[in-house]
Scaffold this active site. Structure first.
Site, PDB file in Angstrom:
ATOM      1  N   LYS A 137       0.839  -1.197  -0.246  1.00  0.00           N
ATOM      2  CA  LYS A 137      -0.007   0.018  -0.031  1.00  0.00           C
ATOM      3  C   LYS A 137       0.809   1.335   0.077  1.00  0.00           C
ATOM      4  O   LYS A 137       0.362   2.225  -0.701  1.00  0.00           O
ATOM      5  CB  LYS A 137      -0.913  -0.146   1.288  1.00  0.00           C
ATOM      6  CG  LYS A 137      -2.055  -1.142   0.836  1.00  0.00           C
ATOM      7  CD  LYS A 137      -2.704  -1.540   2.332  1.00  0.00           C
ATOM      8  CE  LYS A 137      -3.543  -0.312   2.688  1.00  0.00           C
ATOM      9  NZ  LYS A 137      -4.490  -0.831   3.916  1.00  0.00           N
ATOM     10  N   GLY A 144      -8.478  -6.102   5.746  1.00  0.00           N
ATOM     11  CA  GLY A 144      -9.519  -6.444   6.510  1.00  0.00           C
ATOM     12  C   GLY A 144      -9.371  -5.406   7.745  1.00  0.00           C
ATOM     13  O   GLY A 144      -9.823  -5.843   8.885  1.00  0.00           O
ATOM     14  N   GLY A 145      -8.853  -4.283   7.742  1.00  0.00           N
ATOM     15  CA  GLY A 145      -8.876  -3.473   8.973  1.00  0.00           C
ATOM     16  C   GLY A 145      -7.919  -3.645   9.696  1.00  0.00           C
ATOM     17  O   GLY A 145      -7.849  -2.915  10.737  1.00  0.00           O
ATOM     18  N   ILE A 164      -7.782  11.285   8.635  1.00  0.00           N
ATOM     19  CA  ILE A 164      -8.719  12.317   8.195  1.00  0.00           C
ATOM     20  C   ILE A 164      -9.934  11.713   9.237  1.00  0.00           C
ATOM     21  O   ILE A 164     -10.327  10.646   9.215  1.00  0.00           O
ATOM     22  CB  ILE A 164      -9.172  11.635   6.869  1.00  0.00           C
ATOM     23  CG1 ILE A 164      -7.962  11.867   5.824  1.00  0.00           C
ATOM     24  CG2 ILE A 164     -10.316  12.622   6.518  1.00  0.00           C
ATOM     25  CD1 ILE A 164      -7.097  13.241   5.620  1.00  0.00           C
ATOM     26  N   HIS A 205     -16.215   6.436   3.600  1.00  0.00           N
ATOM     27  CA  HIS A 205     -15.496   5.521   2.668  1.00  0.00           C
ATOM     28  C   HIS A 205     -16.160   5.460   1.559  1.00  0.00           C
ATOM     29  O   HIS A 205     -17.267   4.804   1.400  1.00  0.00           O
ATOM     30  CB  HIS A 205     -15.125   4.232   3.603  1.00  0.00           C
ATOM     31  CG  HIS A 205     -14.645   3.143   2.691  1.00  0.00           C
ATOM     32  ND1 HIS A 205     -13.256   2.539   2.644  1.00  0.00           N
ATOM     33  CD2 HIS A 205     -15.033   2.571   1.564  1.00  0.00           C
ATOM     34  CE1 HIS A 205     -13.246   1.793   1.690  1.00  0.00           C
ATOM     35  NE2 HIS A 205     -14.088   1.638   0.933  1.00  0.00           N
ATOM     36  N   ASN A 236      -8.036  -2.456  -4.096  1.00  0.00           N
ATOM     37  CA  ASN A 236      -8.237  -4.102  -4.082  1.00  0.00           C
ATOM     38  C   ASN A 236      -8.252  -4.361  -5.414  1.00  0.00           C
ATOM     39  O   ASN A 236      -9.167  -4.356  -6.058  1.00  0.00           O
ATOM     40  CB  ASN A 236      -9.350  -4.246  -3.168  1.00  0.00           C
ATOM     41  CG  ASN A 236      -9.111  -3.683  -1.759  1.00  0.00           C
ATOM     42  OD1 ASN A 236      -8.114  -3.882  -1.279  1.00  0.00           O
ATOM     43  ND2 ASN A 236     -10.190  -3.380  -0.994  1.00  0.00           N
ATOM     44  N   ARG A 292      -9.256  -7.317  -6.700  1.00  0.00           N
ATOM     45  CA  ARG A 292     -10.079  -8.577  -6.697  1.00  0.00           C
ATOM     46  C   ARG A 292     -11.538  -8.292  -6.687  1.00  0.00           C
ATOM     47  O   ARG A 292     -11.969  -7.003  -6.719  1.00  0.00           O
ATOM     48  CB  ARG A 292      -9.677  -9.388  -5.365  1.00  0.00           C
ATOM     49  CG  ARG A 292      -9.778  -8.611  -4.171  1.00  0.00           C
ATOM     50  CD  ARG A 292      -9.849  -9.135  -2.871  1.00  0.00           C
ATOM     51  NE  ARG A 292      -9.518  -8.125  -1.712  1.00  0.00           N
ATOM     52  CZ  ARG A 292     -10.722  -7.648  -1.100  1.00  0.00           C
ATOM     53  NH1 ARG A 292     -11.755  -7.628  -1.582  1.00  0.00           N
ATOM     54  NH2 ARG A 292     -10.398  -6.841   0.153  1.00  0.00           N
ATOM     55  N   ARG A 343     -23.909  -7.157   5.695  1.00  0.00           N
ATOM     56  CA  ARG A 343     -23.400  -8.140   6.004  1.00  0.00           C
ATOM     57  C   ARG A 343     -23.776  -8.975   7.399  1.00  0.00           C
ATOM     58  O   ARG A 343     -23.732  -8.257   8.447  1.00  0.00           O
ATOM     59  CB  ARG A 343     -21.894  -7.868   6.230  1.00  0.00           C
ATOM     60  CG  ARG A 343     -21.089  -7.139   4.967  1.00  0.00           C
ATOM     61  CD  ARG A 343     -19.445  -7.131   5.251  1.00  0.00           C
ATOM     62  NE  ARG A 343     -18.995  -6.508   4.278  1.00  0.00           N
ATOM     63  CZ  ARG A 343     -17.857  -6.517   3.891  1.00  0.00           C
ATOM     64  NH1 ARG A 343     -16.766  -7.049   4.667  1.00  0.00           N
ATOM     65  NH2 ARG A 343     -17.272  -5.527   3.017  1.00  0.00           N
TER      66      ARG A 343
HETATM   67  P1  ADP Z   1     -13.926  -5.948   1.098  1.00  0.00           P
HETATM   68  O1  ADP Z   1     -12.803  -5.059   1.035  1.00  0.00           O
HETATM   69  O2  ADP Z   1     -14.045  -6.983   0.005  1.00  0.00           O
HETATM   70  O3  ADP Z   1     -15.177  -5.505   1.597  1.00  0.00           O
HETATM   71  P2  ADP Z   1     -12.785  -6.463   3.717  1.00  0.00           P
HETATM   72  O4  ADP Z   1     -12.157  -5.254   3.911  1.00  0.00           O
HETATM   73  O5  ADP Z   1     -13.809  -6.691   4.770  1.00  0.00           O
HETATM   74  O6  ADP Z   1     -13.383  -6.772   2.321  1.00  0.00           O
HETATM   75  O7  ADP Z   1     -12.032  -7.483   4.034  1.00  0.00           O
HETATM   76  C1  ADP Z   1     -10.823  -7.528   3.327  1.00  0.00           C
HETATM   77  C2  ADP Z   1     -10.347  -9.098   2.717  1.00  0.00           C
HETATM   78  O8  ADP Z   1     -10.041  -9.719   3.572  1.00  0.00           O
HETATM   79  C3  ADP Z   1     -11.806  -9.537   2.278  1.00  0.00           C
HETATM   80  O9  ADP Z   1     -11.307 -10.127   1.093  1.00  0.00           O
HETATM   81  C4  ADP Z   1     -12.287 -10.468   3.167  1.00  0.00           C
HETATM   82  O10 ADP Z   1     -12.834 -11.520   2.706  1.00  0.00           O
HETATM   83  C5  ADP Z   1     -10.948 -11.087   3.702  1.00  0.00           C
HETATM   84  N1  ADP Z   1     -10.947 -11.447   5.259  1.00  0.00           N
HETATM   85  C6  ADP Z   1     -11.178 -10.831   6.173  1.00  0.00           C
HETATM   86  N2  ADP Z   1     -11.144 -11.713   7.219  1.00  0.00           N
HETATM   87  C7  ADP Z   1     -10.846 -12.731   6.650  1.00  0.00           C
HETATM   88  C8  ADP Z   1     -10.739 -13.896   7.253  1.00  0.00           C
HETATM   89  N3  ADP Z   1     -10.887 -14.271   8.763  1.00  0.00           N
HETATM   90  N4  ADP Z   1     -10.378 -15.077   6.698  1.00  0.00           N
HETATM   91  C9  ADP Z   1     -10.246 -15.003   5.341  1.00  0.00           C
HETATM   92  N5  ADP Z   1     -10.423 -13.832   4.538  1.00  0.00           N
HETATM   93  C10 ADP Z   1     -10.700 -12.913   5.380  1.00  0.00           C
HETATM   94  P1  ADP Z   2      -7.729  -2.369   4.701  1.00  0.00           P
HETATM   95  O1  ADP Z   2      -6.604  -2.781   3.761  1.00  0.00           O
HETATM   96  O2  ADP Z   2      -7.608  -2.961   5.875  1.00  0.00           O
HETATM   97  O3  ADP Z   2      -9.161  -2.367   3.913  1.00  0.00           O
HETATM   98  P2  ADP Z   2      -7.842   0.347   4.158  1.00  0.00           P
HETATM   99  O4  ADP Z   2      -6.560   1.255   3.870  1.00  0.00           O
HETATM  100  O5  ADP Z   2      -8.615   0.432   3.046  1.00  0.00           O
HETATM  101  O6  ADP Z   2      -7.232  -0.841   4.924  1.00  0.00           O
HETATM  102  O7  ADP Z   2      -8.549   1.340   5.583  1.00  0.00           O
HETATM  103  C1  ADP Z   2      -9.533   0.725   6.257  1.00  0.00           C
HETATM  104  C2  ADP Z   2     -10.422   1.683   6.646  1.00  0.00           C
HETATM  105  O8  ADP Z   2      -9.598   2.382   7.655  1.00  0.00           O
HETATM  106  C3  ADP Z   2     -10.930   2.826   5.577  1.00  0.00           C
HETATM  107  O9  ADP Z   2     -12.076   2.275   5.350  1.00  0.00           O
HETATM  108  C4  ADP Z   2     -11.214   3.677   6.649  1.00  0.00           C
HETATM  109  O10 ADP Z   2     -12.523   3.867   7.327  1.00  0.00           O
HETATM  110  C5  ADP Z   2     -10.030   3.885   7.547  1.00  0.00           C
HETATM  111  N1  ADP Z   2      -8.897   4.702   7.193  1.00  0.00           N
HETATM  112  C6  ADP Z   2      -8.074   4.271   6.280  1.00  0.00           C
HETATM  113  N2  ADP Z   2      -7.001   5.228   6.296  1.00  0.00           N
HETATM  114  C7  ADP Z   2      -7.594   6.386   6.839  1.00  0.00           C
HETATM  115  C8  ADP Z   2      -7.394   7.728   6.931  1.00  0.00           C
HETATM  116  N3  ADP Z   2      -6.096   8.130   6.514  1.00  0.00           N
HETATM  117  N4  ADP Z   2      -7.847   8.526   7.660  1.00  0.00           N
HETATM  118  C9  ADP Z   2      -9.049   8.113   8.017  1.00  0.00           C
HETATM  119  N5  ADP Z   2      -9.642   6.933   8.227  1.00  0.00           N
HETATM  120  C10 ADP Z   2      -8.765   6.136   7.454  1.00  0.00           C
HETATM  121 MG    MG Z   3      -9.741  -1.182   2.198  1.00  0.00          MG
END
Ligand code: ADP
Ligand code: ADP
Ligand code: MG
Length: 459
Positions: free
Chosen positions: A116, A164-165, A203, A208, A290, A292, A338
């Site tokens: 990233k 996955g946060g 931020i 999102h 992402n 995928r 979900r």
């Molecule tokens: P998306 O960005 O597709 O909404 P999420 O941000 O919720 O999905 O999760 C990121 C990815 O990680 C998704 O592809 C989700 O299926 C996967 N993921 C999250 N937790 C798990 C887990 N425990 N096992 C397998 N995959 C997971």
């Molecule tokens: P992941 O790969 O786990 O999905 P992301 O970078 O997409 O990680 O971030 C997941 C979530 O975290 C975002 O949907 C948003 O809610 C929060 N987030 C990420 N980056 C920021 C930022 N710079 N400021 C505020 N919130 C953020």
């Molecule tokens: Mg994300």
């Protein structure tokens, strides 16, 4: 077109892909761990191959076994779904080397976007706005503190391999930052086996907003509008909708163009998602791409009428996109909830066990993507998401009403779920107004849980 496709996944997304294969007259081949012998995706596929014991590392992440299953069954393509190996460039590369089409972008593109911190650099170089932050990786807590002085607090420490946060922590001051850095890094190491970190300005309570894009191997790139995924708990999405209340037509146009530019910059092919955060002043910033299919893709399918899995498979087979940008029309409003097997009243503890009775909602404008059936068992080895309820209606308010009634019809006995929490959110005044951001659950969870407890006291 492909003759036989291996689905390297399980659960609802495996079922989703099987259904698409049937309609395209491609034979779907399932794989399963020994915990999933009776799973719905195994029952719906043309053939199914056991790939190992319950632990994902030994089965759904077991590349040699997956490739052998594809070879033994004579598959010509592999769909990775989401999660598991879907963003693993080595797997994409191995598929190609074994003569299998990987339904996703080329391995080099997964590499380019998978880190990233590197993806941020690439986007910045192509004029896509990114969140202010580090130029690349940040190796030590001291370096993070120095950088944060320039950026200004609050900041967010993020894992370059994150998903996955997980692997991200906030810091509101220099005192908090070293500990935030270390906990985020430790989590990243344990979840992703990679401790590379970077820094972004936090931020505060953004929305999102993500854009679905499609890109084929003939140089066509389109976007299919946005999804608002701001209802999140611990940076994980719970409910998504399209279109977003926060976007004007001109902002949609600008963000859509940025998403297309991002996909072009990456040399993208397949379906992909460009994620942004949007602040209260209408400024948007790229956070990640992402590479995928995404959990919430059905929301876009409902408003565009397109089948995104079909588009993915067509693209992988070398066919052109079935739509041009000017043919993409957004109709009505869609919402997804979900449904997770977790108990909000017990700090969202995930549950396992047997679903003793199941009733899924239906009727006009309701879609349920799930691998549940009465009597199925939920094993503790995998993700707790057990169903997605998606509704479509002419307007947002009608979609909200439709989702309320769909959730009222849903019955899952035997395991606790978050369905009631979603139902209560649909009655919250700020949700109804569309005046919510990623801080919504944090601000309102206690209130919603009280509503829930009160409902149980006075039935
Ligand atoms: P998306 O960005 O597709 O909404 P999420 O941000 O919720 O999905 O999760 C990121 C990815 O990680 C998704 O592809 C989700 O299926 C996967 N993921 C999250 N937790 C798990 C887990 N425990 N096992 C397998 N995959 C997971
Ligand atoms: P992941 O790969 O786990 O999905 P992301 O970078 O997409 O990680 O971030 C997941 C979530 O975290 C975002 O949907 C948003 O809610 C929060 N987030 C990420 N980056 C920021 C930022 N710079 N400021 C505020 N919130 C953020
Ligand atoms: Mg994300």
């Amino acid at each position: 077109m492909f003759k036989r496709l291996l689905i390297a996944n399980r659960g609802e997304i495996a079922v989703r892909i099987i259904r698409c294969c049937r309609e395209m007259e491609i034979e779907p081949v399932a794989v399963y761990s020994t915990a999933d012998r009776e799973a719905l995706h195994v029952q719906l596929a043309s053939q199914a191959v056991c790939i190992g014991p319950p632990k994902a590392a030994d089965s759904y992440l077991n590349m040699p076994n997956l490739l052998e299953a594809a070879r033994a069954t004579g598959c010509d393509a592999v769909h990775p779904g989401f999660g598991f190996l879907s963003e693993n460039s080595e797997f994409a590369r191995l598929c190609t080397e074994c003569g299998l089409r990987f339904v996703g972008p080329p391995a080099s593109v997964i590499d380019a976007m998978g880190n990233k911190a590197a993806a941020r650099r690439l986007m910045k170089a192509h004029g896509v706005p990114v969140v202010p932050g580090s130029e690349g990786r940040v190796d030590t807590a001291e370096e993070a503190v120095r950088l944060a002085e320039q950026l200004g607090y609050p900041v967010l420490v993020k894992a370059a391999a994150g998903g996955g946060g997980r692997g991200m922590r906030r810091a509101y001051s220099a005192d908090e930052l070293p500990a935030a850095f270390r906990t985020a890094q430790a989590e990243a190491l344990s979840c992703f086996g990679d401790g590379e970190m970077y820094l972004e300005k936090l931020i505060v309570n953004p929305r999102h907003i993500e854009f679905q894009i499609l890109a084929d191997s003939h140089g066509h790139v389109v976007h299919l509008g946005e999804r608002d995924c701001s209802i999140q708990r611990k940076n994980q999405k719970l409910m998504e909708e399209a279109p977003s209340k926060a976007l004007t037509p001109s902002l949609r146009e600008a963000m859509g163009q940025a998403a297309v530019e991002a996909a072009r910059a990456a040399g993208y092919q397949s379906a992909g998602t460009v994620e942004f955060v949007l602040d209260g002043q209408g400024h948007f910033y790229f956070i990640e791409m992402n590479t995928r299919i995404q959990v919430e893709h059905p929301v876009t399918e409902m408003v565009t009428g397109l089948d995104l899995i079909r588009e993915q498979i067509r693209i992988a087979a070398g066919q052109p996109l079935s739509v041009k940008q000017e043919e993409v029309r957004l109709h009505g409003h869609a919402i997804e909830c979900r449904i997770n097997a977790e108990d909000p009243a017990a700090d969202f503890r995930p549950g396992a066990g047997t679903v003793s009775f199941l009733h899924l909602p239906g009727g006009c404008g309701v879609r349920v993507d799930s691998a549940l059936y009465t009597g199925c068992t939920l094993s503790p080895f995998y993700d707790s998401m057990i169903a997605k309820v998606i509704v479509h209606a002419p307007t947002r308010l009608e979609a909200i009403r439709r989702m309320r009634r769909a959730l009222e019809e849903l019955v899952v006995e035997g395991v606790a779920t978050n369905a009631e929490l979603a139902h209560l959110i649909l009655y919250h005044p700020d949700y109804i107004k569309g005046a919510y951001d990623t801080g919504f659950i944090g601000q309102h969870l206690d209130e919603l849980l009280k509503w829930s407890a009160a409902g149980k006291e006075n039935p």
